[in-house]
Design a protein around this motif. Structure first.
Motif, PDB file in Angstrom:
ATOM      1  N   ASN A 165       5.385  -3.957  -9.788  1.00  0.00           N
ATOM      2  CA  ASN A 165       4.185  -4.191 -10.012  1.00  0.00           C
ATOM      3  C   ASN A 165       2.808  -3.897  -8.992  1.00  0.00           C
ATOM      4  OD1 ASN A 165       3.560  -5.475 -12.634  1.00  0.00           O
ATOM      5  ND2 ASN A 165       4.660  -7.104 -12.068  1.00  0.00           N
ATOM      6  N   HIS A 166       3.453  -3.318  -7.794  1.00  0.00           N
ATOM      7  CA  HIS A 166       2.423  -2.826  -6.775  1.00  0.00           C
ATOM      8  C   HIS A 166       2.859  -1.626  -6.348  1.00  0.00           C
ATOM      9  CE1 HIS A 166       0.289  -6.835  -6.586  1.00  0.00           C
ATOM     10  NE2 HIS A 166       1.619  -7.154  -6.744  1.00  0.00           N
ATOM     11  N   PRO A 167       2.606  -0.510  -7.212  1.00  0.00           N
ATOM     12  CA  PRO A 167       3.221   0.553  -6.648  1.00  0.00           C
ATOM     13  C   PRO A 167       2.318   1.318  -5.577  1.00  0.00           C
ATOM     14  CG  PRO A 167       2.060   0.974  -8.791  1.00  0.00           C
ATOM     15  CD  PRO A 167       2.060  -0.692  -8.412  1.00  0.00           C
ATOM     16  N   VAL A 168       2.759   2.372  -4.916  1.00  0.00           N
ATOM     17  CA  VAL A 168       2.231   3.174  -3.890  1.00  0.00           C
ATOM     18  C   VAL A 168       1.675   4.563  -4.421  1.00  0.00           C
ATOM     19  CG1 VAL A 168       2.262   4.225  -1.658  1.00  0.00           C
ATOM     20  CG2 VAL A 168       3.426   2.113  -2.220  1.00  0.00           C
ATOM     21  N   ARG A 169       0.438   4.902  -4.194  1.00  0.00           N
ATOM     22  CA  ARG A 169      -0.090   6.227  -4.741  1.00  0.00           C
ATOM     23  C   ARG A 169      -0.423   6.966  -3.531  1.00  0.00           C
ATOM     24  NH1 ARG A 169      -2.400   8.254  -9.591  1.00  0.00           N
ATOM     25  NH2 ARG A 169      -4.044   9.433  -9.158  1.00  0.00           N
ATOM     26  N   PHE A 170      -0.003   8.471  -3.481  1.00  0.00           N
ATOM     27  CA  PHE A 170      -0.263   9.238  -2.338  1.00  0.00           C
ATOM     28  C   PHE A 170      -0.252  10.648  -3.031  1.00  0.00           C
ATOM     29  CE2 PHE A 170       1.214  11.821   1.102  1.00  0.00           C
ATOM     30  CZ  PHE A 170       0.338  11.346   2.294  1.00  0.00           C
ATOM     31  N   ARG A 171      -1.470  11.157  -2.747  1.00  0.00           N
ATOM     32  CA  ARG A 171      -1.913  12.368  -3.050  1.00  0.00           C
ATOM     33  C   ARG A 171      -1.523  12.888  -4.790  1.00  0.00           C
ATOM     34  NH1 ARG A 171      -3.836  12.729   1.348  1.00  0.00           N
ATOM     35  NH2 ARG A 171      -3.150  13.836   3.125  1.00  0.00           N
ATOM     36  N   GLY A 172      -2.108  11.811  -5.477  1.00  0.00           N
ATOM     37  CA  GLY A 172      -1.888  11.989  -6.951  1.00  0.00           C
ATOM     38  C   GLY A 172      -0.628  11.730  -7.514  1.00  0.00           C
ATOM     39  N   ILE A 173       0.348  11.557  -6.657  1.00  0.00           N
ATOM     40  CA  ILE A 173       1.839  11.024  -7.163  1.00  0.00           C
ATOM     41  C   ILE A 173       1.821   9.418  -6.828  1.00  0.00           C
ATOM     42  CG2 ILE A 173       4.316  11.348  -6.937  1.00  0.00           C
ATOM     43  CD1 ILE A 173       3.526  14.315  -6.033  1.00  0.00           C
ATOM     44  N   THR A 174       2.752   8.517  -7.867  1.00  0.00           N
ATOM     45  CA  THR A 174       2.757   7.291  -7.954  1.00  0.00           C
ATOM     46  C   THR A 174       4.297   6.845  -7.688  1.00  0.00           C
ATOM     47  OG1 THR A 174       0.582   7.131  -9.375  1.00  0.00           O
ATOM     48  CG2 THR A 174       1.973   4.963  -8.533  1.00  0.00           C
ATOM     49  N   PHE A 175       4.444   6.011  -6.682  1.00  0.00           N
ATOM     50  CA  PHE A 175       5.889   5.402  -6.362  1.00  0.00           C
ATOM     51  C   PHE A 175       6.181   4.171  -6.818  1.00  0.00           C
ATOM     52  CE2 PHE A 175       7.191   9.330  -4.050  1.00  0.00           C
ATOM     53  CZ  PHE A 175       6.015   9.842  -3.436  1.00  0.00           C
ATOM     54  N   TYR A 176       6.958   4.038  -7.597  1.00  0.00           N
ATOM     55  CA  TYR A 176       7.160   2.724  -8.070  1.00  0.00           C
ATOM     56  C   TYR A 176       8.562   2.250  -7.738  1.00  0.00           C
ATOM     57  CZ  TYR A 176       3.470   4.095 -11.435  1.00  0.00           C
ATOM     58  OH  TYR A 176       2.429   4.463 -12.029  1.00  0.00           O
ATOM     59  N   GLN A 177       8.647   0.792  -7.220  1.00  0.00           N
ATOM     60  CA  GLN A 177       9.866   0.124  -7.330  1.00  0.00           C
ATOM     61  C   GLN A 177      10.408   0.192  -8.307  1.00  0.00           C
ATOM     62  OE1 GLN A 177      11.226  -0.857  -3.962  1.00  0.00           O
ATOM     63  NE2 GLN A 177      12.878  -0.905  -5.242  1.00  0.00           N
ATOM     64  N   ALA A 178      11.671   0.788  -8.699  1.00  0.00           N
ATOM     65  CA  ALA A 178      12.496   0.814  -9.973  1.00  0.00           C
ATOM     66  C   ALA A 178      13.745   0.141  -9.708  1.00  0.00           C
ATOM     67  CB  ALA A 178      12.558   2.186 -10.496  1.00  0.00           C
ATOM     68  N   SER A 179      14.518   0.524  -8.684  1.00  0.00           N
ATOM     69  CA  SER A 179      15.854  -0.061  -8.611  1.00  0.00           C
ATOM     70  C   SER A 179      16.348  -0.072  -7.246  1.00  0.00           C
ATOM     71  CB  SER A 179      16.814   0.718  -9.451  1.00  0.00           C
ATOM     72  OG  SER A 179      17.046   1.974  -8.934  1.00  0.00           O
ATOM     73  N   TYR A 180      17.608  -0.341  -6.923  1.00  0.00           N
ATOM     74  CA  TYR A 180      18.192  -0.446  -5.667  1.00  0.00           C
ATOM     75  C   TYR A 180      19.634  -0.589  -5.411  1.00  0.00           C
ATOM     76  CZ  TYR A 180      19.357  -5.278  -5.454  1.00  0.00           C
ATOM     77  OH  TYR A 180      19.966  -6.599  -5.657  1.00  0.00           O
ATOM     78  N   GLY A 181      20.119  -0.135  -4.279  1.00  0.00           N
ATOM     79  CA  GLY A 181      21.467  -0.417  -4.382  1.00  0.00           C
ATOM     80  C   GLY A 181      22.021  -0.277  -2.715  1.00  0.00           C
ATOM     81  N   SER A 182      23.324  -0.554  -2.450  1.00  0.00           N
ATOM     82  CA  SER A 182      23.746  -0.512  -1.115  1.00  0.00           C
ATOM     83  C   SER A 182      24.843   0.676  -1.155  1.00  0.00           C
ATOM     84  CB  SER A 182      23.911  -1.753  -0.702  1.00  0.00           C
ATOM     85  OG  SER A 182      25.003  -2.177  -1.561  1.00  0.00           O
ATOM     86  N   VAL A 183      24.767   1.107   0.042  1.00  0.00           N
ATOM     87  CA  VAL A 183      26.082   1.902   0.622  1.00  0.00           C
ATOM     88  C   VAL A 183      26.500   1.535   2.088  1.00  0.00           C
ATOM     89  CG1 VAL A 183      25.282   4.204  -0.570  1.00  0.00           C
ATOM     90  CG2 VAL A 183      24.212   3.795   1.445  1.00  0.00           C
ATOM     91  N   ALA A 184      27.586   1.831   2.255  1.00  0.00           N
ATOM     92  CA  ALA A 184      28.043   1.333   3.450  1.00  0.00           C
ATOM     93  C   ALA A 184      27.695   2.305   4.540  1.00  0.00           C
ATOM     94  CB  ALA A 184      29.757   1.798   3.619  1.00  0.00           C
ATOM     95  N   GLY A 185      27.343   1.526   5.762  1.00  0.00           N
ATOM     96  CA  GLY A 185      26.513   2.274   6.942  1.00  0.00           C
ATOM     97  C   GLY A 185      27.683   2.794   7.813  1.00  0.00           C
TER      98      GLY A 185
END
Lengths: 481, 280
Positions: free
Chosen positions: A267-287
């Motif tokens: 619900n709080h995307p980030v907009r940069f240079r006309g392109i918008t980034f939305y938090q959609a999913s996540y996951g984890s990988v081993a470090g």
């Protein structure tokens, strides 16, 4: 009501013999198109679309499947014929608007004569008043008061009576145009978005940087023109375990220079240079880091110290002439949870490699004797030591939806105009008021009549109010003199 | 006192109000109508109180949010808007006959929310996607739209019933229903209000979707069905304003429209999608 079919006079349809024009100028077509669009949309919610279509298509006979594919029924809302339907609606709307324009223009541009008598027929008594104030004084004070409220003011002396005419809300006839225009603007916005915009997604591991995303419609990658780094990702939960917040800390860079630091939340995307980034999913990988314990024997009761190890880093095995290292780290190995591959290299002899699991006890319970059968899965493979995996450092990656839609501004403009158009078209009306001032019944009689494009009840209320306020105004002015 | 307990009592209050409206219609005594309105107003007051209580309660649980987040809360709010809008119409038109058709609708929605075993009345925390200022605007506009369409549905039924009223032998029930012309006008007003609210609901929904999922329109079943409803009522308005349709045809179209509303509200939960809170 505003547009009636009688607006289309026969002479008008004679002037335009073009069949196509005639076809698209009918409101019956509008209603049919609206209903067809509704039915087609219903079909689209019943037939699985896009991603879900694959499983469904396997149940269809080859012949039926062919029909479905030819008609684009698995991506109905983006099919050519669905767009054609919307195009027809737009054309219908434009042509209807043009066709009806002359009649509306005529209606709003003609001001009726102020000395019409028809409006005053059967006038209810609450729309007249008689006053002893002299006629000339009445005229000046009525005009003065009336002018404040109504535009297009006119007056005329006729047949011994004085007539005043005023009106308000001429432009409300254009309310429907505003609504229709707004629909066209929304459609244009949607077309712009689908031509010049894109929908894409990208997964960024914590600490990593990307400069392109993958298009959702699988037409390959789309370069962003700048770099995006995910500094960290975090997820918070409520006490009952449902997720509360996802947050990605992002850094935007151009030519290696940091331009913007921002948090992307649902619900709080980030907009940069006309392109918008939305938090959609996540996951984890081993470090790259793990912590483990090494017991001197399988039954060593003492808790061994925790060792921190890095992937690939070699370390001497305490109490033995050997080195060991972590060869591989897996978040979920063979569906048995986090595991690492340990490789022990004695100073002399062959190396031994084996996997150790974090959930070793649980696995022993589920698969008794597993480690006996498979040397590769035995944590005690290098005698007499037993390796115990304590923890794998996991790294989150954030799943971002990356969109560009240059049409969105037009869509919002259209939405705003539509709501404004509704208020004008449905809640405001074109009101015309006639006032007659004459000498009757031994005094000056003022009669007030009116006409409204809609809402007759509202007009009635206004007329009664106007009569009362005029009477008050006239008597106040008259008494002063 | 527990808010959901109060709300389950409100079901019976509205039912009681229905009984008195019915008595008024059958016996032809205005006195019963006054009692019915009184009960209805009392029910609405209790209803408002319980919703406020639920709102406060959610803050006490540390998960504070407006009580519009799941099927239970939406049904409660739906019935609230229906009664509120009805009482406004009753007050403006000075006519109580609509009550006998509307109160059962509200009572049914409350009963379904309170007594269906599939619907949990617990206050649940908000998922991240629902955490938005648009939640309140979106829900309020949509549900006032639904309520106006619900009233239009009830008025359409009254219209079709009134058409049966020919001659004196038809009984007092039909006689008390206002004339078809008045009903037709009132129905139009309800459709206009509903259409405006639905439009606002769709717009606020797509602004919200734009900030949450990145697209203002994704052809999700709920979105599509709200568009279908919108198209049907757009057809109603055009056939009335431009084609000059009146009366029976409009009444039937309005009933079809309300079926679409119901499907948008409930049916969509059987199709997958973003709004499938019915499973919660």
């Amino acid at each position: 009501m505003n547009f009636r079919k009688d607006n289309m006079s026969p002479s008008e349809s004679h002037r335009k013999p073009n069949l196509v024009w005639h076809f698209f100028s009918s409101v019956r077509l509008t209603i049919v198109l609206l209903i067809i669009l509704a039915i087609v949309s219903i079909a689209g919610t019943l037939i699985p679309q896009r991603e879900e279509a694959l499983a469904f298509s396997q149940h269809l006979a080859p012949g039926t499947l062919k029909v479905f594919i030819t008609l684009d029924l698995f991506d109905l809302y983006h099919s050519l014929w669905f767009r054609l339907l919307i195009g027809m609606l737009a054309l219908n709307l434009i042509i209807c608007s043009i066709n009806r324009f002359p009649a509306i223009w005529k209606r709003i541009s003609t001001t009726p004569r102020p000395d019409r008598l028809k409006p005053f027929q059967d006038l209810p008594s609450e729309q007249c008043f008689v006053t002893i104030v002299p006629r000339e004084k009445v005229i000046t004070s009525v005009e003065q008061h009336f002018r404040k409220r109504y535009k297009y003011f006119q007056s005329r002396e006729s047949d011994g009576s004085y007539f005043i005419y005023g009106e308000r809300g001429r432009l409300t006839h254009f309310g429907f145009y505003l609504i229709h225009l707004s629909i066209l603007i929304i459609i244009i916005g949607a077309i712009l978005g689908s031509i010049f915009g894109f929908e894409a997604f990208v997964n960024i591991q914590e600490g990593e940087t990307i400069n392109s995303a993958t298009r959702t419609d699988s037409r390959g990658p789309v370069p962003l023109g700048f770099d995006v780094r995910c500094d960290s990702f975090s997820v918070h939960f409520y006490k009952n375990g449902t997720p509360k917040e996802y947050r990605s800390k992002l850094t935007f860079l151009e030519n290696g220079k940091v331009i913007l630091n921002a948090n992307a939340l649902v619900n709080h995307p980030v907009r940069f240079r006309g392109i918008t980034f939305y938090q959609a999913s996540y996951g984890s990988v081993a470090g790259n880091r793990v912590t483990l314990k090494i017991r001197k024997s399988a039954t060593d009761p003492k808790t061994a110290p925790l060792l921190k190890m890095q992937l690939g880093e070699s370390s001497p095995l305490p109490g033995a002439k050997a080195h060991f290292k972590v060869d591989e780290i897996r978040n979920n190995f063979m569906n048995m949870g986090p595991a690492v591959l340990i490789r022990v290299q004695p100073d002399q002899g062959e190396p031994t490699s084996f996997w150790i699991f974090r959930d070793q006890e649980d696995i022993q319970r589920r698969f008794p004797g597993l480690e006996k059968r498979f040397r590769k899965l035995n944590p005690s493979a290098f005698k007499p030591f037993t390796f115990v995996l304590d923890h794998i450092e996991t790294r989150y990656y954030t799943g971002l939806q990356v969109n560009k839609d240059p049409g969105v501004f037009l869509v919002w403009t259209g939405c705003f105009l539509m709501v404004a158009g509704f208020f004008v078209a449905f809640f405001m009306s074109h009101r015309r008021i006639w006032i007659r001032i004459s000498m009757e019944k031994g005094g000056t009689t003022v009669s007030i009549a009116g006409h409204s494009s809609k809402n007759p009840v509202g007009l009635q209320r206004e007329l009664t109010q106007l009569t009362r306020s005029l009477e008050e105004h006239v008597s106040r002015k008259g008494l002063k003199a | 006192m527990n808010n959901s307990l109060i709300l389950s009592y409100i079901t019976f209050v509205y039912f009681g109000s229905f009984v008195f409206y019915l008595l008024m219609m059958v016996m032809g005594k205005g006195f019963f109508g006054k009692i019915a309105t009184g009960i209805c107003v009392a029910g609405l007051a209790g209803h408002t109180f319980a919703i406020a209580l639920r709102w406060i309660e959610s803050y006490r649980l540390g998960i504070g949010h407006a009580p519009f987040s799941n099927l239970y809360e939406s049904l409660i709010f739906f019935s609230f808007t229906v009664i509120l809008l009805y009482l406004i119409v009753e007050w403006r038109t000075k006519n109580r006959t609509l009550g006998v058709f509307v109160t059962p609708l509200a009572s049914l929605a409350m009963a379904y929310a309170s007594f269906s075993p599939n619907i949990s009345s617990h206050i649940q925390p908000l998922l991240p996607a629902l955490k938005s200022n648009w939640l309140i605007t979106h829900v309020i506009t949509c549900f006032f739209g639904y309520a106006a369409f619900g009233l239009s549905f009830a008025i359409s039924i009254m219209y079709l019933l009134k058409r049966l009223d020919r001659g004196p032998e038809r009984g007092i029930f039909l006689k008390l229903i206002p004339d078809t012309g008045i009903l037709d006008d009132l129905n139009h007003q309800m459709v206009v209000i509903g259409f405006l609210m639905l439009t606002l609901g769709i717009i606020t929904g797509s602004v919200w979707a734009h900030s949450a999922w990145g697209t203002y329109w994704s052809w999700d079943p709920k979105e599509t069905w709200s568009l279908i409803t919108w198209l049907i009522y757009a057809a109603v308005l055009h056939s009335r304003l431009v084609r000059g349709w009146h009366g029976k045809k409009i009444a039937i179209l309005c009933m079809v429209g309300f079926c679409c509303v119901l499907f948008t509200y409930f049916g969509v939960n059987y199709l997958a999608g973003l709004h499938s809170y019915g499973k919660a």
